[in-house]
Each structure stands twice: as C-alpha cells, then as structure tokens.
Design a protein around this motif. Sequence first.
Motif, mmCIF file in Angstrom:
data_model
loop_
_atom_site.group_PDB
_atom_site.id
_atom_site.type_symbol
_atom_site.label_atom_id
_atom_site.label_comp_id
_atom_site.label_asym_id
_atom_site.label_seq_id
_atom_site.Cartn_x
_atom_site.Cartn_y
_atom_site.Cartn_z
ATOM 1 N N ARG A 19 0.805 -1.210 0.005
ATOM 2 C CA ARG A 19 -0.171 -0.027 0.210
ATOM 3 C C ARG A 19 0.949 1.436 -0.014
ATOM 4 N N LYS A 20 1.956 1.171 0.835
ATOM 5 C CA LYS A 20 2.853 2.187 0.604
ATOM 6 C C LYS A 20 3.584 2.713 -0.657
ATOM 7 N N ALA A 21 3.911 1.444 -1.353
ATOM 8 C CA ALA A 21 4.707 1.661 -2.530
ATOM 9 C C ALA A 21 3.617 2.163 -3.467
ATOM 10 N N ARG A 22 2.251 1.564 -3.356
ATOM 11 C CA ARG A 22 1.547 2.302 -4.318
ATOM 12 C C ARG A 22 0.817 3.628 -4.226
ATOM 13 N N TRP A 23 0.958 4.193 -2.891
ATOM 14 C CA TRP A 23 0.853 5.362 -2.709
ATOM 15 C C TRP A 23 1.800 6.513 -3.198
ATOM 16 N N MET A 24 3.250 5.940 -2.988
ATOM 17 C CA MET A 24 4.359 6.688 -3.629
ATOM 18 C C MET A 24 4.285 6.783 -5.171
ATOM 19 N N LEU A 32 2.377 10.301 -9.667
ATOM 20 C CA LEU A 32 1.566 10.658 -10.857
ATOM 21 C C LEU A 32 0.764 11.935 -10.794
ATOM 22 N N LYS A 33 0.254 11.954 -9.737
ATOM 23 C CA LYS A 33 -0.630 13.067 -9.516
ATOM 24 C C LYS A 33 -0.083 14.210 -8.847
ATOM 25 N N GLN A 34 1.068 14.445 -9.104
ATOM 26 C CA GLN A 34 1.937 15.552 -8.196
ATOM 27 C C GLN A 34 1.414 16.839 -9.196
ATOM 28 N N ALA A 73 0.731 17.982 19.485
ATOM 29 C CA ALA A 73 1.184 16.889 18.606
ATOM 30 C C ALA A 73 0.323 15.468 18.501
ATOM 31 N N LYS A 74 -0.279 15.648 19.548
ATOM 32 C CA LYS A 74 -1.400 14.360 19.569
ATOM 33 C C LYS A 74 -2.426 14.586 18.752
ATOM 34 N N GLN A 75 -3.095 15.775 18.431
ATOM 35 C CA GLN A 75 -4.142 15.940 17.546
ATOM 36 C C GLN A 75 -3.426 15.855 16.205
ATOM 37 N N LEU A 76 -2.296 16.287 16.000
ATOM 38 C CA LEU A 76 -1.695 16.032 14.424
ATOM 39 C C LEU A 76 -1.506 14.759 14.252
ATOM 40 N N GLU A 77 -1.073 14.139 15.228
ATOM 41 C CA GLU A 77 -0.800 12.673 14.765
ATOM 42 C C GLU A 77 -2.161 12.093 14.486
ATOM 43 N N LYS A 78 -3.420 12.392 15.141
ATOM 44 C CA LYS A 78 -4.645 11.980 14.784
ATOM 45 C C LYS A 78 -5.119 12.182 13.339
ATOM 46 N N ALA A 79 -4.759 13.381 12.864
ATOM 47 C CA ALA A 79 -5.086 13.886 11.629
ATOM 48 C C ALA A 79 -4.306 13.143 10.443
ATOM 49 N N ILE A 80 -2.825 12.798 10.948
ATOM 50 C CA ILE A 80 -2.332 11.924 10.030
ATOM 51 C C ILE A 80 -2.799 10.465 9.884
ATOM 52 N N ASN A 81 -3.225 9.899 11.148
ATOM 53 C CA ASN A 81 -3.623 8.589 10.779
ATOM 54 C C ASN A 81 -5.012 8.494 9.795
ATOM 55 N N TRP A 82 -5.741 9.598 10.172
ATOM 56 C CA TRP A 82 -7.037 9.426 9.302
ATOM 57 C C TRP A 82 -6.464 9.499 7.643
ATOM 58 N N ALA A 83 -5.465 10.622 7.437
ATOM 59 C CA ALA A 83 -4.945 10.615 6.032
ATOM 60 C C ALA A 83 -4.259 9.497 5.484
ATOM 61 N N GLU A 84 -3.661 8.754 6.455
ATOM 62 C CA GLU A 84 -3.140 7.305 5.811
ATOM 63 C C GLU A 84 -4.384 6.360 5.569
ATOM 64 N N PHE A 85 -5.413 6.557 6.394
ATOM 65 C CA PHE A 85 -6.681 5.740 6.121
ATOM 66 C C PHE A 85 -7.226 5.928 4.635
ATOM 67 N N TYR A 86 -7.082 7.356 4.472
ATOM 68 C CA TYR A 86 -7.648 7.390 2.959
ATOM 69 C C TYR A 86 -6.465 7.044 1.876
ATOM 70 N N ARG A 87 -5.289 7.298 2.233
ATOM 71 C CA ARG A 87 -4.169 6.809 1.172
ATOM 72 C C ARG A 87 -4.094 5.392 0.638
ATOM 73 N N TYR A 88 -4.595 4.602 1.888
ATOM 74 C CA TYR A 88 -4.250 3.097 1.441
ATOM 75 C C TYR A 88 -5.580 2.514 1.279
ATOM 76 N N HIS A 89 -6.682 3.267 1.249
ATOM 77 C CA HIS A 89 -7.778 2.653 0.862
ATOM 78 C C HIS A 89 -8.191 2.164 -0.523
#
Length: 305
Positions: free
Chosen positions: A70-75, A80-82, A157-173
């Motif tokens: 999933r990480k490789a696919r996201w990269m 490609l969409k840059q 930092a805790k709130q930012l980490e929570k936002a990053i976790n949600w972003a990874e949820f959509y990245r790897y969906h």
Amino acid sequence: MVSEKKAATSGGKSTTPNPTKKQWGSEKSPPHLRFRDFVITLALTLIMGYGVGFFATKSLTWPIENQYYRKARWMVVSKLKQGTVITEEELARHTGENDGTVWLSIMLEVYDVTSGAKHYGVGGSYSSFSGRDATRAYATGCFDGAHLTHDIRGLDAKQLEKAINWAEFYRYHETYPFIGYLQPDPVDGDVPGVCDYKLNKAVSPEEVIRMRKVKREAKEVMEDVKGRAEDAARDAKDRVQQAANEAKQAAHGYGNQARDAAEGQAREAKNKASGYVHQAGNVAQDYVQKAQKEAEEGARKVAGQ
C-alpha cells in the motif's frame, strides 16, 4: 512338502503367492506421471485459494496487499498526480448533489469517496466532510463549522498525529482513489476556538475561561455539600448510638427491678407456705393428742367394767 501339507491340513495359511491376485502398490506410476499429478494438485490448490481470497476481498491483488504494498502504491500514485491541483471551488462542487460524485480533502490531499456515498453523500453521517478540507475536524473531533477547515494552527502533537492517521486511512484505502492536491485559500482571522466535546461545538477562549470558572465553583459547592452531608451522617450515627446505650441501661434497670420484685414475692410466698405448714402441723398434733385421750378414756371404761 510334508510341512506344507501339515500346515494346510491344520488350517494354517499358505505362503505360496497367488498369481491371479493383484498386489496393491505392486505397480508404481512412472516418475513423469507422478510429477504431473503433483503439479496439477498444486495448481488446483493455488487457484482455489486465490478464488476464495478474491471472493472475500473483491480484489485481484489481495495476496500482495500489505502495508508495504500500500505504501509503495501510494508513492507511485502521489508522484503521478503531483501536477494535479484542485481548487476549493472545484472541490465544493462534488458533494453528491450535482453529478453524484463525492470528494473530500484531508491534509490537502483530495480523494474520491463516491463508493462510500452512503456515508459521505447527502444525508450521510459524514456528509459534513464532503466538498471541503476538514483536517482540523479530523484532528479535534469537533464537527461544527469552525473546525471544518484545513487550518491546523494551535493543534498539539497528539491532534496532528490523529489527523495523519486519518490521512493514511484514505491513502491506503482500496476504493477511495487519490485525485490530486488541494490549492487552499489563505488562512486569515483568529484561530478556531477550543472544542467543547459535550456540545460538539467550538467556543472562544473567553468562554472557555468562564466555563472553567463555573465548573471550579460548582466543584467547590459540591465539596462543601459533601462535607456537610458527611458531618450530618456522623452526628446522626452518634445520636443513634447514644439512644441505643440509654435504652440498654433502662432495660437493665427494669430487669433488676423485676428481679427484686420477683424475689420478694417468692420469699413472701415461701413464708406464707411455711406458716401454713406449721399451722397444719399444730392442728394435726392437736387431733392426735385428742384422739389419744379419747382412746385412753375408752380403755379405762372398758377396764372398769
């Protein structure tokens, strides 16, 4: 020959092989046939396993879908969409009301969540995230208008980490494809207020200070009421204990009085009974003496005659 005949007549089994009976496993398949059977069995097993996995995951690439894949696919997709840039006006048009497509953005990354329209579309429980970048709401959990923004100023930092976790949820969906990057409007004005989770709305810093003061005063009142209640409970307990002791002493006194009265009555009854016995003894003695005298007189009269 004699021993063989003896064994036959005694019911023993003959050791002579039967040429008409086919021995199990006596004929082995050629090596190339055994290898062919092995390959066919292995292929059928792999095909059946892959089919079961596809039926369960609805994905043709399920055997390699792990975190590294999933990480490789996201990269690859992000590269490609840059060059794909989406404005906030364009993003706002995709809420499911116009053409049925639903887009959302988090951490300035835009995703097509049309496959989850029942959640993100009109009337869905997460419809407030559609057509905008609501990174702050993902981080704070406050879903009112002030936090439905990409403004992340003031987050810890805790709130930012929570936002990053949600972003990874959509990245790897698997079914939420990445579309491009959001070009946000400049952030101006004050930082959104602190989220009141009970009311699920943002409040100003002044309101937060006032609410904390009210909570502190209410806590002091509750502690005072609790202290008074504990004092009243202790006083009531002491009074009950005192009343119990007084009742016990009174009962002990009444018991002594009753015992003394009973002993007096017993002594009086004993004395009366003793008097009655003594009186009865005297009467009986008088009757005996009188009878003796009468007997003596009757004897003298008989003797005089």
